[in-house]
Design a protein around this motif. Sequence first.
Motif, PDB file in Angstrom:
ATOM      1  N   ASP A 133       0.711  -1.450  -0.012  1.00  0.00           N
ATOM      2  CA  ASP A 133      -0.467   0.064  -0.340  1.00  0.00           C
ATOM      3  C   ASP A 133       0.722   1.032  -0.223  1.00  0.00           C
ATOM      4  OD1 ASP A 133      -2.337  -1.226   0.014  1.00  0.00           O
ATOM      5  OD2 ASP A 133      -2.666  -1.484   2.066  1.00  0.00           O
ATOM      6  N   ASP A 134       1.487   1.106   0.283  1.00  0.00           N
ATOM      7  CA  ASP A 134       2.557   1.988   0.788  1.00  0.00           C
ATOM      8  C   ASP A 134       3.219   2.897  -0.581  1.00  0.00           C
ATOM      9  OD1 ASP A 134       2.461   2.191   3.720  1.00  0.00           O
ATOM     10  OD2 ASP A 134       4.230   1.832   4.129  1.00  0.00           O
ATOM     11  N   LEU A 135       3.466   2.012  -1.979  1.00  0.00           N
ATOM     12  CA  LEU A 135       3.985   1.948  -3.007  1.00  0.00           C
ATOM     13  C   LEU A 135       2.609   3.433  -3.823  1.00  0.00           C
ATOM     14  CD1 LEU A 135       6.660   2.263  -5.258  1.00  0.00           C
ATOM     15  CD2 LEU A 135       5.302  -0.436  -5.597  1.00  0.00           C
ATOM     16  N   LEU A 136       1.941   1.829  -3.599  1.00  0.00           N
ATOM     17  CA  LEU A 136       0.325   3.062  -4.620  1.00  0.00           C
ATOM     18  C   LEU A 136       0.386   3.945  -3.534  1.00  0.00           C
ATOM     19  CD1 LEU A 136      -1.877  -0.273  -4.438  1.00  0.00           C
ATOM     20  CD2 LEU A 136      -0.293   1.061  -6.285  1.00  0.00           C
ATOM     21  N   ARG A 137       0.548   4.526  -2.414  1.00  0.00           N
ATOM     22  CA  ARG A 137       0.226   6.063  -1.304  1.00  0.00           C
ATOM     23  C   ARG A 137       1.749   6.939  -1.787  1.00  0.00           C
ATOM     24  NH1 ARG A 137      -0.316   2.707   2.921  1.00  0.00           N
ATOM     25  NH2 ARG A 137      -2.178   2.423   3.666  1.00  0.00           N
ATOM     26  N   GLU A 138       2.568   5.965  -1.978  1.00  0.00           N
ATOM     27  CA  GLU A 138       3.816   6.751  -3.073  1.00  0.00           C
ATOM     28  C   GLU A 138       3.537   7.896  -4.252  1.00  0.00           C
ATOM     29  OE1 GLU A 138       8.288   6.356  -3.979  1.00  0.00           O
ATOM     30  OE2 GLU A 138       7.464   5.272  -2.497  1.00  0.00           O
ATOM     31  N   LEU A 139       2.703   6.690  -5.422  1.00  0.00           N
ATOM     32  CA  LEU A 139       3.485   6.500  -7.102  1.00  0.00           C
ATOM     33  C   LEU A 139       1.641   7.720  -6.861  1.00  0.00           C
ATOM     34  CD1 LEU A 139       4.331   3.339  -7.935  1.00  0.00           C
ATOM     35  CD2 LEU A 139       5.099   5.356  -8.159  1.00  0.00           C
ATOM     36  N   GLY A 140       0.494   7.585  -6.141  1.00  0.00           N
ATOM     37  CA  GLY A 140      -0.737   7.997  -6.191  1.00  0.00           C
ATOM     38  C   GLY A 140      -1.164   9.838  -6.405  1.00  0.00           C
ATOM     39  N   THR A 173       1.235  11.562  -7.729  1.00  0.00           N
ATOM     40  CA  THR A 173       1.871  12.257  -8.799  1.00  0.00           C
ATOM     41  C   THR A 173       1.191  11.694 -10.249  1.00  0.00           C
ATOM     42  OG1 THR A 173       3.968  11.987  -7.356  1.00  0.00           O
ATOM     43  CG2 THR A 173       4.018  12.318  -9.864  1.00  0.00           C
ATOM     44  N   VAL A 174       0.565  10.250 -10.063  1.00  0.00           N
ATOM     45  CA  VAL A 174       0.303   9.798 -11.079  1.00  0.00           C
ATOM     46  C   VAL A 174      -1.649  10.604 -10.695  1.00  0.00           C
ATOM     47  CG1 VAL A 174      -1.234   7.790 -12.109  1.00  0.00           C
ATOM     48  CG2 VAL A 174       1.102   7.896 -11.043  1.00  0.00           C
ATOM     49  N   LEU A 175      -1.821  10.748 -10.941  1.00  0.00           N
ATOM     50  CA  LEU A 175      -3.326  11.184 -10.439  1.00  0.00           C
ATOM     51  C   LEU A 175      -3.342  12.932  -9.515  1.00  0.00           C
ATOM     52  CD1 LEU A 175      -4.752   7.831  -8.622  1.00  0.00           C
ATOM     53  CD2 LEU A 175      -5.122   8.602 -11.301  1.00  0.00           C
ATOM     54  N   ASP A 176      -2.852  13.451  -9.950  1.00  0.00           N
ATOM     55  CA  ASP A 176      -2.568  14.695  -9.499  1.00  0.00           C
ATOM     56  C   ASP A 176      -3.408  15.860 -10.055  1.00  0.00           C
ATOM     57  OD1 ASP A 176      -1.379  14.909 -11.713  1.00  0.00           O
ATOM     58  OD2 ASP A 176       0.448  16.139 -10.937  1.00  0.00           O
ATOM     59  N   MET A 224      -5.456   5.518  -2.763  1.00  0.00           N
ATOM     60  CA  MET A 224      -5.454   6.947  -3.315  1.00  0.00           C
ATOM     61  C   MET A 224      -5.313   8.360  -2.894  1.00  0.00           C
ATOM     62  SD  MET A 224      -8.092   5.460  -6.965  1.00  0.00           S
ATOM     63  CE  MET A 224      -7.411   4.254  -7.858  1.00  0.00           C
ATOM     64  N   PRO A 225      -5.005   9.344  -3.120  1.00  0.00           N
ATOM     65  CA  PRO A 225      -5.809  10.458  -2.565  1.00  0.00           C
ATOM     66  C   PRO A 225      -6.992  10.592  -3.008  1.00  0.00           C
ATOM     67  CG  PRO A 225      -3.709  11.277  -4.897  1.00  0.00           C
ATOM     68  CD  PRO A 225      -3.879   9.613  -4.630  1.00  0.00           C
ATOM     69  N   ALA A 240      -8.839  12.815  -5.456  1.00  0.00           N
ATOM     70  CA  ALA A 240      -9.104  11.959  -6.594  1.00  0.00           C
ATOM     71  C   ALA A 240      -9.786  10.026  -6.797  1.00  0.00           C
ATOM     72  CB  ALA A 240      -7.473  11.322  -7.271  1.00  0.00           C
ATOM     73  N   PHE A 241      -9.823   9.682  -5.269  1.00  0.00           N
ATOM     74  CA  PHE A 241     -10.577   8.914  -5.472  1.00  0.00           C
ATOM     75  C   PHE A 241     -11.674   9.108  -5.467  1.00  0.00           C
ATOM     76  CE2 PHE A 241     -12.933   6.848  -3.048  1.00  0.00           C
ATOM     77  CZ  PHE A 241     -13.273   5.063  -3.011  1.00  0.00           C
ATOM     78  N   ALA A 242     -12.248   9.956  -5.017  1.00  0.00           N
ATOM     79  CA  ALA A 242     -13.534  10.295  -5.203  1.00  0.00           C
ATOM     80  C   ALA A 242     -13.971  11.053  -5.999  1.00  0.00           C
ATOM     81  CB  ALA A 242     -14.083  11.236  -3.902  1.00  0.00           C
TER      82      ALA A 242
END
Length: 244
Positions: free
Chosen positions: A145-152, A154-157, A189-190, A193-195
Amino acid sequence: MIARLIWFAGMLGLAVLTTLLQIDRQSDLTPSLASLVPAPLRSEAQVQIAAGAVEGTDSQRGLEEARRLVMKRPVPAEHLTLLAMAQTKAGELEQAGVTIQIAGQRGWREPLAQEAVLRIALQAGDKAEAARRYAALFLRSATPDDLLRELGPTVLDEPDGPGQSTLVDIISGTDRWNATFLRRGARVMPTTAFADIAAATLKRGARYDCAVLEQSIKEAERSEPAAAQRLRDAAIGLCPKLKS
């Protein structure tokens, strides 16, 4: 007499070859056996030899062994990922970029390749490709999960940007992982962005379990009430009981 000696020599050679092939196969489980297999006979053993060389301090040897592995077994994405790592350590950055992209195209379930291609896509400004790789990592339960939190972030900004839009397309195109998206997305996810992604998929006709959707909205409300309300408003048509 000579014929008998030739026959025994042939049988001995066959026994040695069979033993070495068995050792090669066993090296997948016992890496220490890999060095006992002669280079021309290595298959599983070459994987262990290459991995050990790439992890070592001699970058050129690591590159040579990784290339030898790919020449012997070019199909698995993991072998291309290992070659890309060796190329990076040897300073062949451009070649490594090409290799890791091929690995990522060939093996969607190869996490190192997916993460590497994602980061390359971000560097190139290709948020859509980064989002596709993010989705591949997201769907893999073993991805931390930490990797997804790190990348999210930037990818979904970008609201309605290529990263978010790509995920909306992926989620709307299938109903096989809607529950996974709600549960894990709300967690990693942020929140905004998720919502917004979830709301956009609802407008596209995505179907969700109302209980899971309600739980995701409540989780979003803790940090981003406005975003959570947008999701609630989008979900009322599917789940009328969500009306506040």
